[in-house]
Scaffold this motif. Structure first.
Motif, short mmCIF file in Angstrom:
data_model
loop_
_atom_site.label_atom_id
_atom_site.label_comp_id
_atom_site.label_asym_id
_atom_site.label_seq_id
_atom_site.Cartn_x
_atom_site.Cartn_y
_atom_site.Cartn_z
N LEU A 30 0.83 -1.20 0.00
CA LEU A 30 0.00 0.00 0.00
C LEU A 30 0.87 1.24 0.00
CD1 LEU A 30 -2.62 -0.97 2.73
CD2 LEU A 30 -2.89 -1.11 0.27
N THR A 31 0.35 2.26 -0.63
CA THR A 31 1.01 3.55 -0.57
C THR A 31 0.66 4.20 0.77
OG1 THR A 31 -0.84 4.73 -1.55
CG2 THR A 31 0.79 3.83 -3.08
N GLU A 33 -0.84 6.90 1.34
CA GLU A 33 -2.21 7.41 1.27
C GLU A 33 -3.23 6.29 1.46
OE1 GLU A 33 -5.32 9.94 1.13
OE2 GLU A 33 -3.20 10.49 1.21
N GLN A 34 -2.99 5.16 0.81
CA GLN A 34 -3.89 4.02 0.97
C GLN A 34 -3.88 3.51 2.41
OE1 GLN A 34 -2.09 1.58 -2.03
NE2 GLN A 34 -3.76 1.95 -3.50
N ARG A 35 -2.71 3.53 3.01
CA ARG A 35 -2.59 3.08 4.40
C ARG A 35 -3.37 3.99 5.33
NH1 ARG A 35 2.66 2.87 4.51
NH2 ARG A 35 2.70 0.81 3.60
N ARG A 36 -3.28 5.31 5.09
CA ARG A 36 -4.03 6.28 5.90
C ARG A 36 -5.54 6.05 5.76
NH1 ARG A 36 0.29 9.88 4.86
NH2 ARG A 36 -0.52 10.40 2.82
N GLU A 37 -5.99 5.82 4.53
CA GLU A 37 -7.41 5.58 4.30
C GLU A 37 -7.88 4.31 5.01
OE1 GLU A 37 -8.02 5.54 0.10
OE2 GLU A 37 -7.51 7.66 -0.13
N ARG A 38 -7.06 3.26 4.92
CA ARG A 38 -7.40 2.00 5.58
C ARG A 38 -7.50 2.18 7.09
NH1 ARG A 38 -2.70 -2.08 5.82
NH2 ARG A 38 -2.13 -0.50 7.32
#
Length: 71
Positions: A30-31, A33-38
């Motif tokens: 995950l990038t 940003e994707q990690r933050r969203e998750r």
């Protein structure tokens, strides 16, 4: 020196132990940003569960069940 090669052996053992650890693995594909969203989604779900528990009458959120304070 009475310890011989203990320092070198300890370094080898530490490297071997470090190779087995995956606790803080950033290799989830995950990038940031994707990690933050998750993570944000997981926190929202947790807050929703806690709110639902409180609305259902779970008033022991503080963890102090049946304990009274002395006056």
């Amino acid at each position: 020196m009475t310890r011989g090669n203990q320092r070198e052996r300890d370094r080898e053992r530490a490297q071997a132990r470090a190779g087995h650890k995956t606790k803080n693995s950033k290799e989830d594909g995950l990038t940031p940003e994707q990690r933050r969203e998750r993570d944000a989604k997981a926190l929202q779900e947790k807050a929703a569960r806690k709110a639902a528990q409180a609305a259902a009458g779970g008033n022991n959120v503080g963890g102090r069940v049946g304990k009274s304070t002395k006056n």
